[in-house]
Design an enzyme around this catalytic site. Sequence first.
Site, PDB file in Angstrom:
ATOM      1  N   PRO A 357       0.836  -1.214   0.000  1.00 27.41           N
ATOM      2  CA  PRO A 357       0.000   0.000   0.000  1.00 27.41           C
ATOM      3  C   PRO A 357       0.861   1.251   0.000  1.00 27.41           C
ATOM      4  CG  PRO A 357      -0.026  -1.057   2.155  1.00 27.41           C
ATOM      5  CD  PRO A 357       0.688  -1.992   1.233  1.00 27.41           C
ATOM      6  N   GLY A 359       2.695   4.646   1.094  1.00 31.49           N
ATOM      7  CA  GLY A 359       3.203   5.190   2.337  1.00 31.49           C
ATOM      8  C   GLY A 359       3.959   4.233   3.214  1.00 31.49           C
ATOM      9  N   SER A 679     -13.738 -12.813  -0.771  1.00 25.78           N
ATOM     10  CA  SER A 679     -13.473 -13.090   0.649  1.00 25.78           C
ATOM     11  C   SER A 679     -14.587 -12.640   1.577  1.00 25.78           C
ATOM     12  CB  SER A 679     -12.157 -12.420   1.055  1.00 25.78           C
ATOM     13  OG  SER A 679     -12.213 -11.021   0.859  1.00 25.78           O
ATOM     14  N   LYS A 722      -5.613  -7.354   6.759  1.00 28.05           N
ATOM     15  CA  LYS A 722      -6.962  -7.406   7.318  1.00 28.05           C
ATOM     16  C   LYS A 722      -6.935  -7.449   8.848  1.00 28.05           C
ATOM     17  CE  LYS A 722      -8.882  -9.737   3.248  1.00 28.05           C
ATOM     18  NZ  LYS A 722      -9.494 -10.963   2.697  1.00 28.05           N
TER      19      LYS A 722
END
Length: 772
Positions: A357, A359, A679, A722
């Site tokens: 992701p 950053g 999912s 997650k």
Amino acid sequence: MSESVSISVPAVLPLFPLREIVAFPYMIFPLFLKDDELTAFEDMLGHEQMVVLARTREEAVPGQTPQLCEIGTLCKVNQIYRLPEGGGKVVLEGVVRVRILDVADTLPHIQVRCEVVHEFFEKSVVSEALVQSLNALLKIALSYGRPLPDDVMKMIDLIDNPARLADLVALYVNLPLDEQQRLLETVDPLERLKKVYMHLTAEVQRLQVKGEVQAEVTRRVGKSQKEYLLREQMKQIQEELGEEDPRGTEMTELRSRIQNAGMPDEVRKIADKELKRLDRINPSSPEYTVARTYLDYLAGMPWGRSTADNHDINQAEAVLDEDHYDLKKVKERILEYLAVRTLRERMKGPILCFVGPPGVGKTSLGKSIARALGRKFIRMSLGGMRDEAEIRGHRRTYIGALPGRIIQEIFRCGSNNPVFMLDEVDKIGLDFRGDPASALLEVLDPEQNSTFTDHYLDVPFDLSNVMFITTANLLDPVPAALKDRMEVIRLSGYTDEEKEKIAVRYLIPKEVEENGLSATPPAFASAAIYKIIGDYTREAGVRNLQRSIASVCRKVAKEITQGKPLRETITPEVVEEFLGPRTFFNEVAAEQDRVGVVTGLAWTETGGDILFVEATRMKGKRDLILTGSLGDVMKESARTALSYVRATCADWGIDEGAFEDSDLHIHVPAGAIPKDGPSAGLTMVTAIVSLLSGRPARRDVAMTGEISLTGRALAIGGLKEKVLAARRAGVKTVVAPSRNRENLEDIPDDVKNELTFIFVDDVHEAVAAALQ
């Protein structure tokens, strides 16, 4: 008023046939004859000294009467004299047009019966305009250098008879003989004047074009001659002063650079050939600049120049730890590369791909790797690139051609083994100019890039020593062939504890210095940092955390410049004062357990996140309504979940009639954000069972997992992201498929200690864990 030309002529006149000339009235011209021709000519003349000149239609055959044109010219013989060298000259003057009626006799010479062609003309506005236009055109032609005697020009100015003017100008315009004969046969003076005007117009236009071409040629030749003379004078002056020729010095320098460039033999031959060609080109020619630029690139490429690698693994590890926190897998891979390079000097550079992701430090990690290896660093952004020539360059035949960015950057850095970072490889475009991703296949293949050929250089360059690093947020958009050439290393998001350590070690010192607070740096309390992390940023990386810290530092700087008391410590209260009301709330902790609402976990390109699956029922026709910007795969998961619940409704204590005359609506909030993926299957089954059985779902339990039509829980990806999202949202229990148990190794211990993990094999276990 009309006039006619009247003249009396004998009934029979001698005729002299012409082949290479057309005689006009008012025309004075010489006729050169051989001795026998001159004798025959004198014999045929009568006392009137008149003769008819007519053009023959074909070559004369001895013994046969030639085919004569119908219209000829009656001429008066002004002078006959013999030349000393033989032959003679006859000067004739055209009198009037005559029409040949028939041949009266052929022996001993041709005699014809003819009549005068009477020409009638009438002065009018048209005739006057044509006469004036002809005079103007003649003067224009004279201005372009067409010779014409002064007396003739004066005569033309005085003539106002269209017939006579047309005949006189016809002599001036160089027309083919056939065209002259057609003018002679044009009886109407005004019509003849029009034809002459058209021919003269064409002649003037031709002279204008010819003059422009000659002027341009003269200008160019004059410029070249001037440059040549100046260049020769400059050489002479330099010789007198003892100075060297700039071009000679330039060629000597370029030749020396080529000799010392360390080129392969094949490239050296091409460079020498181009150098010889350059020496023959005029420096003012555009081709000179093209050839010179090409040789500059060939001579400036680092064919044999490289930087020495740092073989001290402990020092390299210290550099990586100093610049970045955690990222164990990445650091371990770099140290492995260094270890192998230490044992084996000649090896191909790895092709790494950092996926994660935004950053999390993918781009800045490249600089740290270059510093740890002791190499030069190159960064090239691929985001939005659509032109293949950006990678492979342009052919030298194009105007303004340049090498591709790969060769350009290596040329600038001056080393053939830099760390080359290709940023945002998942955001390459594609259009009519080619596919840059396909052009990268050769660059990023260790088996092929040793002979990478740029279109501009057109010679192979070895890229096998370059360490290529690519970055991406998602791997899905990257073509499979390109993905196969890279070693993928995934960078997950950071935990709150990791973010706090990153803020203390890297972000706060950097922002304090950039905002001018180095003299009086404020101290950030740990609780204040956690407040920024939990209430003002919710992300996988630390980019927004850095922005928030920068905002706090700027407000402190503003207070200092206003003379307010210095805030030595930044507390949670100060953070709330500076940044305003909190931006994010704990969704799970703030909500109550509800029927038909289940907490799910999702993975996005910006990291993990939680989502809620809501289900409700209403009267209808047994339809399934799906909302929330769901993708096709997620819609299929919802249909699969409903089919499984209907097939096993007895297991859940649900009446089979619950589905009759009812519509089922499944909604995933944040409808403006597209969602997709399989999912959410477990979450949807649990929401439907909760709705139809009336059992509330525990809000502090979050689940993820794909389901099969038979109720099995299938493995999913991105478990670490997650789980971190669940922890940020205040979830206490995470339900996941049993096949993902091994992924717990990637999750930090402090996170695992705060959460309860339930791994399930089928839907029944998941529903039992989530419903009261």
